[in-house]
Write a protein that holds these residues in place. Sequence first.
Motif, short mmCIF file in Angstrom:
data_model
loop_
_atom_site.label_atom_id
_atom_site.label_comp_id
_atom_site.label_asym_id
_atom_site.label_seq_id
_atom_site.Cartn_x
_atom_site.Cartn_y
_atom_site.Cartn_z
N ALA A 139 0.84 -1.19 0.00
CA ALA A 139 0.00 0.00 0.00
C ALA A 139 0.88 1.25 0.00
N PRO A 140 0.66 2.18 -0.92
CA PRO A 140 1.56 3.34 -1.03
C PRO A 140 1.42 4.28 0.16
N ARG A 141 2.48 5.05 0.38
CA ARG A 141 2.47 6.10 1.40
C ARG A 141 2.51 7.45 0.70
N GLU A 142 1.92 8.43 1.34
CA GLU A 142 1.91 9.77 0.76
C GLU A 142 2.97 10.64 1.42
N GLY A 143 3.81 11.25 0.59
CA GLY A 143 4.79 12.21 1.07
C GLY A 143 4.36 13.62 0.75
N ARG A 144 4.71 14.55 1.62
CA ARG A 144 4.40 15.96 1.38
C ARG A 144 5.71 16.75 1.43
N LEU A 145 5.93 17.47 0.37
CA LEU A 145 7.21 18.14 0.16
C LEU A 145 6.97 19.63 0.00
N GLU A 146 7.79 20.44 0.65
CA GLU A 146 7.70 21.89 0.48
C GLU A 146 9.02 22.41 -0.09
N VAL A 147 8.89 23.13 -1.21
CA VAL A 147 10.05 23.77 -1.86
C VAL A 147 9.69 25.22 -2.11
N ALA A 160 -2.64 20.38 -3.10
CA ALA A 160 -3.99 20.89 -3.37
C ALA A 160 -4.43 21.95 -2.39
N ASN A 161 -3.54 22.41 -1.52
CA ASN A 161 -3.97 23.35 -0.48
C ASN A 161 -3.74 24.81 -0.85
N GLY A 162 -3.36 25.08 -2.10
CA GLY A 162 -3.16 26.45 -2.53
C GLY A 162 -1.77 26.99 -2.28
N HIS A 163 -0.95 26.26 -1.54
CA HIS A 163 0.41 26.69 -1.27
C HIS A 163 1.26 26.38 -2.51
N LEU A 164 1.82 27.40 -3.11
CA LEU A 164 2.51 27.24 -4.40
C LEU A 164 3.78 26.41 -4.30
#
Length: 336
Positions: A246-254, A277-281
Motif C-alpha cells: 500500500a503506497p504512502r503519501e509524502g508531502r514536500l515543500e520547496v 492541493a492546499n493552494g500553497h505554491l
Amino acid sequence: MDVITGGTGQVAGGTRPQTGPALETHGLTRSYGARVAVDSVELLVERGVVLGLLGPNGAGKTTLIRMLSTVLRCDAGSFRVAGVAHTDPVRIRRAVGVLPESAGYPRGQTCEEWLTLHARLFGVRRRDARALAARLLGEVGLEDRRRSLIAGLSRGMRQRLGIARALVNDPEVVFLDEPTLGLDPFGQRQVLDLVTRIAREHGVTVVLSTHVLDEVEQICDRVVILNRGRVVADGTMAEVVRRAAAPREGRLEVPADHRARALDTLAAHHVPAEPGANGHLGMVRLELPGDVAPEDSSAAALRCLLDAGVPVLGFSVEGGRLSDAFLRVTRGDGDE
C-alpha cells in the motif's frame, strides 16, 4: 447452547490453561451448497490479542466466528479455542463469549434479570448470579439501568448489555461481530472504549469483526483480512500495509519558483508527484511505494531533489493506510 452446570458458585469449566495460543485453525473449511464460505483457513492467534477480522460482505467472517464458537460445524479441517479441540464443543462454549451480529434481546426482562439468567445457565449459584449481573452492568456503564426493561434501551445500550452477556462466563476468548453497527459516533466510541478495557482488565483475547477500518486502526493489535473465504492478509497493521504494498503519501515543500523543477526531477526518477492541493505554491504531493521501508523511499526522493539543486524546505511522510491495503488485497470483489 448446552446448559453448563456446576455447584461452586463460579462459572463451570475448571482452571484456565495458561499456555498455548488462544485460537488455532488448520485447513478450516465450510460450504453452503456449492458456495465455499470459508476455504482452508490457517490461523494462529496468541493470548491477549485484540484481533481485527476484516473482509468484504460475503468474505466468510461471520461463518468463521460461528464455527469457532461451535454454532456451526466445519466441513473439513480442525481448530482449537483456548487450548480446547473442536471435538469438545461444550468445553469451548465454557471458554468463549459471543456478541452476534444480530443479537436478540427479550423485551419483557430487565437488564439484571437477563444477565442473572445467563449466569445461572453457566452454573453460577443463585445467590451469586445477581451479584455477578450487577458487577457486569457496572463494568459496561449500565449500573443505573439494572432494573430497566431491555425494551427501553437504546441500540448502543443494548450492544453494551450484549458485551456484558458475553462476559458472564468469564471467557478466555470473546467474539464481537459488528458491535458498532448502526450506532452514532458517540455510541461507537463507547463500545470501542469498552472493548479496549475488557481486553486489558479481563485479560481476554478479543476477535472484532467489523467493516469499519478506522475501528481496527484504533484498537486492534493484529489484522486478518478474509476475501472469498481465504486469508489474504495477516499481521500487525504495519505488516499488512507493507505486504500489500500500500503506497504512502509524502508531502514536500520547496520554494514556489522551484516547484516545477521539483516535479520534473521526481518524474525523471519515476516518483509519482503532483502539485499540492492546499493552494500553497510550494507544496508537492508524492506517492512512495509501500513495499519499501519509508525511510529508504523518502531518502531516495530527497536525494534526487538535492542532487538536482532543488532546495527542500520541509518533508513529511504519512503512515501507510489500512484502507489502501484492504482495497489492494480485496480488489474487484463486491457483495457475494
